[in-house]
Enzyme design. Structure first.
Site, PDB file in Angstrom:
ATOM      1  N   LYS A  59      36.298  30.558 -64.819  1.00  0.00           N
ATOM      2  CA  LYS A  59      35.224  30.797 -63.850  1.00  0.00           C
ATOM      3  C   LYS A  59      35.809  30.885 -62.433  1.00  0.00           C
ATOM      4  CE  LYS A  59      34.332  25.835 -63.723  1.00  0.00           C
ATOM      5  NZ  LYS A  59      33.534  24.750 -64.286  1.00  0.00           N
ATOM      6  N   ARG A 158      22.666  17.492 -65.296  1.00  0.00           N
ATOM      7  CA  ARG A 158      22.704  18.848 -64.751  1.00  0.00           C
ATOM      8  C   ARG A 158      22.038  19.740 -65.804  1.00  0.00           C
ATOM      9  NH1 ARG A 158      28.453  21.364 -62.807  1.00  0.00           N
ATOM     10  NH2 ARG A 158      28.758  21.388 -65.051  1.00  0.00           N
ATOM     11  N   TYR A 291      42.621  26.147 -30.117  1.00  0.00           N
ATOM     12  CA  TYR A 291      41.281  25.782 -29.637  1.00  0.00           C
ATOM     13  C   TYR A 291      41.181  24.296 -29.367  1.00  0.00           C
ATOM     14  CZ  TYR A 291      39.647  30.375 -31.191  1.00  0.00           C
ATOM     15  OH  TYR A 291      39.463  31.716 -31.361  1.00  0.00           O
ATOM     16  N   MET A 339      40.359  30.904 -37.256  1.00  0.00           N
ATOM     17  CA  MET A 339      39.774  31.704 -38.332  1.00  0.00           C
ATOM     18  C   MET A 339      40.828  32.544 -39.058  1.00  0.00           C
ATOM     19  SD  MET A 339      36.670  34.480 -38.176  1.00  0.00           S
ATOM     20  CE  MET A 339      35.350  33.432 -37.638  1.00  0.00           C
TER      21      MET A 339
HETATM   22  C1  LIG Z   1      34.455  23.966 -65.017  1.00  0.00           C
HETATM   23  C2  LIG Z   1      34.101  23.421 -66.322  1.00  0.00           C
HETATM   24  C3  LIG Z   1      35.102  22.966 -67.192  1.00  0.00           C
HETATM   25  C4  LIG Z   1      36.569  22.881 -66.819  1.00  0.00           C
HETATM   26  O1  LIG Z   1      36.797  21.757 -66.011  1.00  0.00           O
HETATM   27  P1  LIG Z   1      38.283  21.308 -65.555  1.00  0.00           P
HETATM   28  O2  LIG Z   1      38.080  19.937 -65.020  1.00  0.00           O
HETATM   29  O3  LIG Z   1      38.716  22.258 -64.501  1.00  0.00           O
HETATM   30  O4  LIG Z   1      39.147  21.326 -66.752  1.00  0.00           O
HETATM   31  C5  LIG Z   1      34.709  22.537 -68.451  1.00  0.00           C
HETATM   32  N1  LIG Z   1      33.402  22.555 -68.818  1.00  0.00           N
HETATM   33  C6  LIG Z   1      32.410  22.974 -68.002  1.00  0.00           C
HETATM   34  C7  LIG Z   1      31.008  22.958 -68.464  1.00  0.00           C
HETATM   35  C8  LIG Z   1      32.729  23.412 -66.727  1.00  0.00           C
HETATM   36  O5  LIG Z   1      31.754  23.811 -65.910  1.00  0.00           O
END
Ligand SMILES: *Cc1c(COP(=O)(O)O)cnc(C)c1O
Length: 399
Positions: A59, A158, A291, A339
């Site tokens: 992701k 969640r 800055y 920036m």
């Molecule tokens: C992001 C995520 C993971 C991976 O987590 P890591 O700590 O980076 O290994 C696993 N399961 C879900 C549901 C996630 O959202």
């Protein structure tokens, strides 16, 4: 077109087609070692039992590494499934030719999104009967089964079915003819905390709750359903967390979420953040830098101006707290990170010039700077550092 400048003839035409050969290393960029990902996956898999599958979590554009590149190398290392957060991330991977099963870890709740997910052969995460019904209707419409994973909440609050209601709802879901339950999973809230080995920790309680639930729904009789719970930290705690699959992000990229656990893993960071020196100036003692003028030189100081700033994803609150590496030597960053640029004190160097490349994250010789260092200094976590890098930083593969 030729212009005579000083006594040099300069051919401009050569540069008029620059779009074709844009220089990715012109300013600041991320280098990614695909082989490091492959080796990390292989090493991590060696800690799993033979039947336990490895889902590579890619992701947020592969935690800032480039999702397609990470997927390809993770698959080479033995990953059999991929995890993304959004529908679009999944579509993008499919259209780049990735064939392995892909699970969307976020929630899809409209009929439209679920149809698109189905058509792209992406498995959604389902947290309610309502979504289950939509999927069943979609499957029925196409005369097929809609593959999906069910999620239960064991302590994260969640996504996921309420644990107390799941047993009853699962009975109903099992009767839906046009869905195929490929997995049942839950997510750990605190696995990266130091107490996660403690039998009374939230992490262990979540596992117990999950296991109790699996017993209640008699999951052994549903052999094709993959059970999974662990993220990187969960996977590293112990085998009790592995079930049929682990979902690994951070440690696949080369970082340990738990410093306490020592299991002979030698993970290789896959990401190197590099930047060019765009300008060099020398200032007198007592001159302020950047800055707010918060940094004032206490000696005659040679400054390198680096072409990277918080618009590239370097947190501004790291100002004055980080080093940069050049030729196996550390140089301190000084003054506010701006920036688009930041200044580094290179008074003690004699080998840095305009156009030199400096390293912000990664290793050079025996010097290393890790996203874990940055996270500690800026009061956040390495995950956030990695996925904060912006599109302005090109990604370059270096295998
Ligand atoms: C992001 C995520 C993971 C991976 O987590 P890591 O700590 O980076 O290994 C696993 N399961 C879900 C549901 C996630 O959202």
């Amino acid at each position: 077109m030729q212009i005579r400048q000083t006594n040099q003839v300069f051919n401009f035409d050569k540069y008029l087609t620059f779009e074709k050969d844009i220089d990715l290393k012109q300013r600041a960029w991320i280098e990614v070692k695909g082989k490091a990902i492959e080796t990390n996956v292989r090493q991590l898999r060696s800690k799993l039992s033979k039947n336990c599958q490895f889902m590579a979590v890619v992701k947020a554009d592969g935690y800032g590494h480039d999702a397609k590149l990470v997927s390809d190398y993770a698959i080479k290392g033995g990953a059999s499934q991929l995890g993304v957060a959004t529908l679009n991330e999944g579509i993008k991977l499919r259209s780049s030719g990735v064939k392995k099963p892909i699970l969307i870890l976020g929630n899809l709740y409209t009929k439209r999104d679920l149809i698109i997910s189905f058509k792209n052969d992406l498995m959604p995460t389902i947290s309610s009967i309502r979504e289950c019904l939509i999927c069943n209707n979609i499957g029925k419409h196409f005369g097929l089964k809609f593959s999906l994973h069910l999620k239960v909440d064991t302590g994260m609050s969640r996504l996921g079915f309420e644990c107390s209601e799941f047993v009853q709802q699962f009975e109903k879901i099992k009767s839906f003819d046009n869905i195929s339950i490929e997995g049942i999973y839950s997510h750990l809230s605190s696995a990266d905390e130091i107490n996660s080995l403690d039998p009374k920790s939230n992490t262990q309680l979540q596992r117990q709750k999950f296991q109790k639930l699996l017993k209640q729904i008699n999951v052994d009789r549903n052999k094709n359903i993959k059970i999974h719970l662990a993220n990187s930290a969960g996977m590293l705690i112990d085998k009790n967390f592995h079930f049929h699959m682990v979902r690994v992000g951070l440690s696949m990229y080369g970082y340990k979420p738990l410093s306490k656990i020592n299991n002979n893993l030698f993970l290789n960071p896959a990401l190197f953040l590099k930047v060019k020196v765009a300008f060099i100036r020398t200032i007198d003692k007592g001159v302020s830098v950047s800055y707010g003028g918060k940094f004032i030189s206490n000696r005659k100081t040679k400054l390198a101006v680096l072409s990277i700033g918080y618009a590239d994803g370097v947190p501004r609150n790291l100002s004055g707290k980080i080093n940069v590496i050049h030729n196996n030597k550390f140089y301190p960053q000084v003054g506010c990170i701006t920036m688009d640029q930041m200044m580094v004190d290179i008074t003690d160097s004699n080998d840095i010039q305009v156009g030199s490349t400096m390293l912000l994250l990664g290793s050079d010789g025996d010097k290393t700077i890790s996203p874990l260092d940055w996270a500690r200094e800026s009061n956040t976590i390495p995950w956030e550092i990695l996925c904060s890098f912006k599109n302005r930083l090109p990604k370059v593969q270096v295998d």
